[in-house]
Write a protein that holds these residues in place. Sequence first.
Motif, PDB file in Angstrom:
ATOM      1  N   LEU A 230       0.811  -1.212   0.000  1.00 37.33           N
ATOM      2  CA  LEU A 230       0.000   0.000   0.000  1.00 37.33           C
ATOM      3  C   LEU A 230       0.842   1.259   0.000  1.00 37.33           C
ATOM      4  O   LEU A 230       0.376   2.322  -0.457  1.00 37.33           O
ATOM      5  CB  LEU A 230      -0.924   0.003   1.224  1.00 37.33           C
ATOM      6  CG  LEU A 230      -2.166  -0.884   1.147  1.00 37.33           C
ATOM      7  CD1 LEU A 230      -2.844  -0.945   2.509  1.00 37.33           C
ATOM      8  CD2 LEU A 230      -3.126  -0.358   0.081  1.00 37.33           C
TER       9      LEU A 230
ATOM     10  N   ILE B  27      -0.705   4.722  -1.838  1.00 36.18           N
ATOM     11  CA  ILE B  27      -1.490   5.742  -1.138  1.00 36.18           C
ATOM     12  C   ILE B  27      -0.634   6.918  -0.703  1.00 36.18           C
ATOM     13  O   ILE B  27      -1.022   7.698   0.160  1.00 36.18           O
ATOM     14  CB  ILE B  27      -2.187   5.128   0.094  1.00 36.18           C
ATOM     15  CG1 ILE B  27      -1.139   4.606   1.094  1.00 36.18           C
ATOM     16  CG2 ILE B  27      -3.122   4.008  -0.312  1.00 36.18           C
ATOM     17  CD1 ILE B  27      -1.750   4.087   2.386  1.00 36.18           C
ATOM     18  N   ASP B  28       0.575   7.044  -1.340  1.00 38.18           N
ATOM     19  CA  ASP B  28       1.453   8.135  -0.925  1.00 38.18           C
ATOM     20  C   ASP B  28       0.938   9.489  -1.373  1.00 38.18           C
ATOM     21  O   ASP B  28       1.443  10.523  -0.951  1.00 38.18           O
ATOM     22  CB  ASP B  28       2.870   7.903  -1.469  1.00 38.18           C
ATOM     23  CG  ASP B  28       2.868   7.763  -2.987  1.00 38.18           C
ATOM     24  OD1 ASP B  28       1.769   7.758  -3.582  1.00 38.18           O
ATOM     25  OD2 ASP B  28       3.964   7.650  -3.572  1.00 38.18           O
TER      26      ASP B  28
ATOM     27  N   LEU C 228      -2.631  10.419  -1.553  1.00 43.83           N
ATOM     28  CA  LEU C 228      -4.078  10.473  -1.408  1.00 43.83           C
ATOM     29  C   LEU C 228      -4.550  11.918  -1.377  1.00 43.83           C
ATOM     30  O   LEU C 228      -3.899  12.809  -0.815  1.00 43.83           O
ATOM     31  CB  LEU C 228      -4.504   9.751  -0.126  1.00 43.83           C
ATOM     32  CG  LEU C 228      -4.385   8.225  -0.131  1.00 43.83           C
ATOM     33  CD1 LEU C 228      -4.788   7.669   1.233  1.00 43.83           C
ATOM     34  CD2 LEU C 228      -5.235   7.627  -1.231  1.00 43.83           C
TER      35      LEU C 228
ATOM     36  N   PRO D 173     -11.190  10.161  -4.490  1.00 48.86           N
ATOM     37  CA  PRO D 173     -10.540   8.916  -4.057  1.00 48.86           C
ATOM     38  C   PRO D 173      -9.490   8.472  -5.064  1.00 48.86           C
ATOM     39  O   PRO D 173      -9.567   8.801  -6.249  1.00 48.86           O
ATOM     40  CB  PRO D 173     -11.701   7.933  -3.980  1.00 48.86           C
ATOM     41  CG  PRO D 173     -12.711   8.453  -4.949  1.00 48.86           C
ATOM     42  CD  PRO D 173     -12.599   9.948  -4.910  1.00 48.86           C
ATOM     43  N   ARG D 174      -8.559   7.717  -4.597  1.00 51.34           N
ATOM     44  CA  ARG D 174      -7.541   7.143  -5.477  1.00 51.34           C
ATOM     45  C   ARG D 174      -8.009   5.750  -5.891  1.00 51.34           C
ATOM     46  O   ARG D 174      -8.323   4.906  -5.045  1.00 51.34           O
ATOM     47  CB  ARG D 174      -6.203   7.065  -4.749  1.00 51.34           C
ATOM     48  CG  ARG D 174      -5.051   6.587  -5.625  1.00 51.34           C
ATOM     49  CD  ARG D 174      -3.723   6.806  -4.925  1.00 51.34           C
ATOM     50  NE  ARG D 174      -2.600   6.355  -5.718  1.00 51.34           N
ATOM     51  CZ  ARG D 174      -2.041   7.042  -6.705  1.00 51.34           C
ATOM     52  NH1 ARG D 174      -2.532   8.237  -6.991  1.00 51.34           N
ATOM     53  NH2 ARG D 174      -1.012   6.565  -7.366  1.00 51.34           N
TER      54      ARG D 174
ATOM     55  N   ALA E 290      -5.811  -1.434   4.617  1.00 54.70           N
ATOM     56  CA  ALA E 290      -5.930   0.012   4.450  1.00 54.70           C
ATOM     57  C   ALA E 290      -6.975   0.579   5.390  1.00 54.70           C
ATOM     58  O   ALA E 290      -6.823   1.680   5.937  1.00 54.70           O
ATOM     59  CB  ALA E 290      -6.268   0.331   2.993  1.00 54.70           C
TER      60      ALA E 290
ATOM     61  N   GLN F 171      -7.904   4.458   6.480  1.00 50.32           N
ATOM     62  CA  GLN F 171      -8.491   4.927   5.223  1.00 50.32           C
ATOM     63  C   GLN F 171      -9.912   4.390   5.075  1.00 50.32           C
ATOM     64  O   GLN F 171     -10.231   3.303   5.554  1.00 50.32           O
ATOM     65  CB  GLN F 171      -7.651   4.478   4.013  1.00 50.32           C
ATOM     66  CG  GLN F 171      -6.420   5.335   3.762  1.00 50.32           C
ATOM     67  CD  GLN F 171      -5.241   4.879   4.582  1.00 50.32           C
ATOM     68  OE1 GLN F 171      -5.109   3.684   4.872  1.00 50.32           O
ATOM     69  NE2 GLN F 171      -4.403   5.810   5.001  1.00 50.32           N
TER      70      GLN F 171
ATOM     71  N   VAL G  74     -12.285   2.838   2.601  1.00 48.21           N
ATOM     72  CA  VAL G  74     -12.005   2.021   1.419  1.00 48.21           C
ATOM     73  C   VAL G  74     -13.307   1.467   0.852  1.00 48.21           C
ATOM     74  O   VAL G  74     -14.191   1.033   1.613  1.00 48.21           O
ATOM     75  CB  VAL G  74     -11.045   0.857   1.757  1.00 48.21           C
ATOM     76  CG1 VAL G  74     -10.714   0.054   0.504  1.00 48.21           C
ATOM     77  CG2 VAL G  74      -9.770   1.389   2.412  1.00 48.21           C
TER      78      VAL G  74
ATOM     79  N   GLN H 161     -11.695   7.186   0.462  1.00 44.46           N
ATOM     80  CA  GLN H 161     -10.388   7.697   0.089  1.00 44.46           C
ATOM     81  C   GLN H 161      -9.671   6.770  -0.900  1.00 44.46           C
ATOM     82  O   GLN H 161      -8.815   7.211  -1.664  1.00 44.46           O
ATOM     83  CB  GLN H 161      -9.519   7.860   1.339  1.00 44.46           C
ATOM     84  CG  GLN H 161     -10.031   8.891   2.319  1.00 44.46           C
ATOM     85  CD  GLN H 161      -9.188   8.914   3.574  1.00 44.46           C
ATOM     86  OE1 GLN H 161      -9.160   7.926   4.326  1.00 44.46           O
ATOM     87  NE2 GLN H 161      -8.502  10.027   3.808  1.00 44.46           N
ATOM     88  N   LEU H 162     -10.026   5.518  -0.874  1.00 44.16           N
ATOM     89  CA  LEU H 162      -9.348   4.524  -1.698  1.00 44.16           C
ATOM     90  C   LEU H 162     -10.398   3.587  -2.283  1.00 44.16           C
ATOM     91  O   LEU H 162     -11.230   3.075  -1.557  1.00 44.16           O
ATOM     92  CB  LEU H 162      -8.338   3.733  -0.861  1.00 44.16           C
ATOM     93  CG  LEU H 162      -7.372   2.812  -1.617  1.00 44.16           C
ATOM     94  CD1 LEU H 162      -6.470   3.616  -2.539  1.00 44.16           C
ATOM     95  CD2 LEU H 162      -6.530   2.005  -0.628  1.00 44.16           C
TER      96      LEU H 162
END
Length: 677
Positions: A498, A502-503, A505, A510-511, A535, A540, A542, A615-616
């Motif tokens: 991860l 997620i570096d 975000l 959302p990524r 995550a 996060q 998710v 966020q993810l």
Amino acid sequence: MGGLRTLPFGDTVQDRFELSSLIAFVKRNARWIIVSAGAALILGLTFYALAPARYRSMAELVVDPRGIPISRSDAAAAQGSDGLLLDLETQRYFLLSRTVLGAVVDSEHLDSDPRFLPPGRIRALFGLKLTPEERREAAITQLSNAVEVSRGERAYILDVIVTTGNPELSARIANAIARTFLEKQNISRNQAAQRASQALVEQADQLAEKIRKAEAQVTRFKADHDLSTFDGRLTIEQQISDANHQLGLARTQAADRLAYYEEVKRVEKSSGDAYSLTGAALSPVLTSLRTQYAALLQRKDASDAQYGPRHPSAIELRQQIKGMQVQIQQEIAHVVQNASSAYRQAKNKEDALHAVLTKLEDKSYEMRDAVVELNALTRNLDTYRTLYESLVSRAKELDEKQKVNDSTSTIISEAVPNPKTSGPSLLLILGGALIFGIGVGSALGYARDLYGAGAGGSEAGVDRLLSVPVLAELSPAMLEEGDGPPGQRLARQMRRILAPLIDSLSPERPRVILIWGLEHDPRRTQFAFDLAATACVDGQRVTLVDGDLDSSAAMEDWRLKKERLTGDAHGPDHADAPDGLALASLRMTKGLFRRGPSARQIRAALAPHLEGDAQLVLISAATASFALPYAGLADAIVLLLDGATVQPRSLVDLSRAFSPEVEKIAGTVIVREALRA
């Protein structure tokens, strides 16, 4: 973020060459390349040492297809030189023909030379021998393999090159071929001229027979239609021409006599004034009378001046003048009568000639069809005669040409024995062997990388071949080693995966991460759930999306896992996971086609999940047909590889499949066996 750029042995998705990949390939397969290059060098040395020596000798010929012009036709033909180089190329092939080589074999007795005969060990074993014809054919074949002919650029020079195992033999055969070629060339030209001359004579004989028949036909036609000729012209045409000429003369004569008659008639009407007549109208008698009349007038004028008009001599002179006038009038009347008679005669002659001409023209008009046909027969006869004369003239030229050697071809440089061996040098052989060995070794290394086992069996191997980072290598052995329970060790690996994902975000959107690989394999759904749960534990929000439009098995499995985690009090790493973890399935989206969804349909199906507070967003794609449309919406792609079955060829296919989105590939994860944690 690493990109899938370089593939094995320079196979690149974006067609970029990287020196580092080439160097890595060489280091990886150095043993194969060195062994192959060494073996090739040894073979090259062996070939150079054991190959029989070969010696080349060359004889130079000048071959001018034009020759010496004997006749005007030869000179005219020599002026057109466009096809001379083609003729020279024809001579080159003639020099290599079996006619020339066979004559050389016979003259040099090569059919009895063992060097020009095939090995006869098998025949000798069975007691078989070559017949003379077979020996000759074999010698011609061997000689053909030993001879080559080259031509200079736009030059009339042919180089006869012979390569054998003996320098004297090479020179002797090269000179023999050159001499035989010149002899055969002269013979061939003479034979060609003889054949052409014979053909021309035969054609001339046929034309002579046609001329005889045409002459007989013209003669018979003239006799049948009364069309006699004189001096190349028809008699009727000659008669018309003569009649026209005579008629012209008669008309001129009649016109002259008419003018004379009218003149003397005018004088007669003017009381016989002889002085008004021109010299052409005076007869000798009238000229004499006019002279006498003038003399009497002079004497009268003199008498009147001397004695007066009444003097007897003057009176007598007047009487003489009156008598002279009477004689003049009588003579003028006689001249008028003669002029009238002469005019009538000229007019009658003119009328007669005109009648003759009219009759001839009528006759010619009646004969016009016959004349036209006669002219056609005559033209045909003239054509035959012209062709006959041309053929006879050309046949004579060819006969003369056979008696004269008009060839300018000659040997300008005879072959001499050459002590230097021919063939490639040692340096060239070793260089070619080295290149060949390196190529074979590289090919073996490429095949080993492409199809050999173990390329994908390690993290280093995959990273080396795909030039993308390996994020993690998951296996039961990994979970059994290290500190802490297996669940914690698995969580550490998931956080390692991860970290690069997620570096960056963003709180605004959302990524989106696409997970693809291990088609129809439960390890992919297990990995996706473990990654999402980790995550979620880390704080996060998710959303885990099932992108399989054909099956909902993954979604059912995730629900069970989430329920189990919710009631599991012994999983400290996943205790809080369900609170921030949302599950979604695109298969349940209303209106989304299962087969071949468009990018717009996928975007519309994912929109609700992208607009939430997640966020993810992790998308698990079951097959490549589903993964490719999702790749266009993803921010990063994670490739899952089966460590037990992955091969370099599959890695190449994988890289090509994702070539449009190659920059989005964050890395690979190698999964060994089913993970249970």
